[in-house]
Design an enzyme around this catalytic site. Structure first.
Site, short mmCIF file in Angstrom:
data_model
loop_
_atom_site.label_atom_id
_atom_site.label_comp_id
_atom_site.label_asym_id
_atom_site.label_seq_id
_atom_site.Cartn_x
_atom_site.Cartn_y
_atom_site.Cartn_z
CG ASN A 10 -6.33 -31.60 34.92
OD1 ASN A 10 -5.28 -31.31 34.35
ND2 ASN A 10 -6.36 -32.08 36.15
CE LYS A 17 -6.52 -37.24 35.52
NZ LYS A 17 -6.05 -37.09 36.92
NE ARG A 90 -3.80 -29.02 37.68
CZ ARG A 90 -2.75 -29.77 37.34
NH1 ARG A 90 -2.79 -30.49 36.23
NH2 ARG A 90 -1.69 -29.82 38.12
CG HIS A 179 -0.47 -29.43 44.93
ND1 HIS A 179 0.45 -30.08 45.71
CD2 HIS A 179 -0.65 -30.20 43.83
CE1 HIS A 179 0.83 -31.20 45.11
NE2 HIS A 179 0.18 -31.29 43.97
CG LEU A 208 -0.04 -35.10 52.73
CD1 LEU A 208 0.03 -35.88 54.04
CD2 LEU A 208 1.29 -34.41 52.44
NE ARG A 240 6.97 -34.03 40.70
CZ ARG A 240 5.73 -33.57 40.71
NH1 ARG A 240 5.18 -33.16 41.85
NH2 ARG A 240 5.03 -33.51 39.61
CD GLU A 382 -6.45 -30.20 42.13
OE1 GLU A 382 -5.45 -29.48 41.93
OE2 GLU A 382 -6.47 -31.42 41.92
#
Length: 411
Positions: A10, A17, A90, A179, A208, A240, A382
């Site tokens: 990722n 990562k 990813r 997501h 969340l 954001r 994920e």
């Protein structure tokens, strides 16, 4: 060490990562991260399952040096890299090009790179890391798994902006959603928890965290989601703004003389919880709210309101709802915020059990409310989803990309 493993990568805008997983069971064997790539203070942190983490400085390391350090650490830890079946990456944005994970060849890599204007902070580094991995081991399959792919099933009326079609087509303006890898994983876990076939499960999934989104899932497919052309729209997030009137952007440019870059900086990095309270961490904000901090109380109230706003809208889109699902850092760990979202929704059959809600969440999730609309908390993973897709593609057992199409009844 298992005979076969899979590597999950990722790449962020200044981080790398990675995890090593058992290719059969999906169990995590080790994980690591290189932070602040290209900046002062670059460091690698790696942990083999069951052992203490190891950290070492990598001053000013590039992505190439970060990947080299990753493999060096694997060797030191005794990982059998000759058993790697593939590397799963990813990739934030697949545009309309990619509706399923794909094995990456040069042509695919070029197509991913061409989408960089839609995700300028993330797609270029993903492309760079895939190239570096291909150079490191040309024979190791590289698989791209896209955050946007799960939302490829959005019906026309959900993804279309009401602007002239030629403008939308020229500039690729539409709702993409993000997501998706997390929501896809959680959808599968929720179906198993509820005893429903994944192709039949109907959910509202609240992911969340510092970034936050909600997705309406009908028949195991995404039919609407709160994030849009970019991850900015929708919920109040860590930094954001979420939903924001486009005319207000024009007003800030005209009345305040702000440049496009300054408005983007305001809405992406200086707004949300940070803009409302001076703090982007929901746990800290809720602690302040409990101690009577007025700004923190208002921020929690607004963030919970925005979640309920979308839950209400998606109840209209998902008849026969099997569950409202919470996941992500806040969704999994903040029982107080879950209560703030759900308690005003009792009239809709959404009720939580305070005792279950405050109890530790099981690794595979569980129900915290069993009203007419059950409420579940399911930890996301994920990396497990990326590993799963990578192994299936490499072994030739994946679902063909052409099969992830919108529900014909919704087009």
């Amino acid at each position: 060490m298992p005979d076969e493993t899979v590597l999950v990568i990722n790449a962020g805008s200044s981080s790398l990562k990675y995890e090593l997983r058992d290719a059969t069971s999906g169990a995590r064997l080790g994980r690591g991260i290189v932070n602040r790539i290209g900046h002062d203070g670059t460091a690698l942190r790696y942990q083999v399952s069951g052992e203490s983490p190891v950290e070492r400085p990598l001053p000013g390391a590039s992505y190439a040096e970060a990947i080299a350090a990753m493999f060096e650490r694997f060797t030191e830890a005794g990982a059998r890299l000759d058993g790697l079946v593939g590397a799963g990456h990813r990739v934030v944005h697949g545009g309309t090009e990619f509706s399923e994970p794909v094995v990456v060849d040069d042509a695919v890599l070029s197509r991913i790179d061409a989408l960089s204007s839609l995700a300028p902070l993330h797609n270029p580094v993903a492309v760079e890391c895939i190239r570096l991995m291909k150079e490191h081991d040309p024979d190791l399959p590289q698989v791209a798994v896209f955050d946007t792919a799960f939302h490829a099933t959005l019906p026309w009326e959900a993804y279309t902006f009401a602007v002239p079609e030629d403008v939308a087509a020229e500039h690729r303006l539409r709702r993409y959603g993000f997501h998706g890898t997390s929501v896809e994983y959680v959808t599968g876990r929720a179906a198993a928890l509820l005893g429903v076939e994944e192709d039949d499960v109907n959910l509202i999934v609240c992911h969340l965290g510092n970034g936050a989104s909600i997705t309406a899932v009908r028949g195991g497919r995404s039919v609407d989601t709160s994030m849009g052309f970019t991850p900015l729209s929708g919920l109040v997030m860590g930094t954001r703004a979420g939903d924001f009137d486009a005319s207000a952007v024009l007003y800030l440019q005209d009345a305040a003389g702000m440049s496009t870059r300054e408005v983007a900086e305001l809405l992406e990095r200086r707004s949300g919880l940070l803009g409302l309270t001076g703090d982007s961490d929901m746990a800290a904000i809720r602690d302040r709210a409990q101690r009577g901090d007025d700004a923190a109380q208002r921020a929690v109230r607004l963030a919970a309101y925005r979640v309920r706003h979308y839950v209400g809208a998606y109840l209209a889109l998902v008849p026969g709802l099997h569950a409202l699902v919470f996941t992500g850092g806040i969704g999994e760990h903040d029982d107080g915020f879950r209560a703030a979202v759900c308690e005003p929704l009792a009239h809709l059959g959404i009720e939580i059990d305070p005792r279950r809600n405050s109890a530790p969440v099981a690794d595979d999730g569980g129900l915290i409310g069993e009203g007419s609309v059950p409420v579940a908390v399911i930890p996301t993973d994920e990396e497990a989803e990326i590993a799963h897709h990578t192994v299936n593609l490499v072994r030739g057992t994946s679902t063909p990309q052409t099969e992830r199409t919108p529900d014909p009844s919704q087009t």
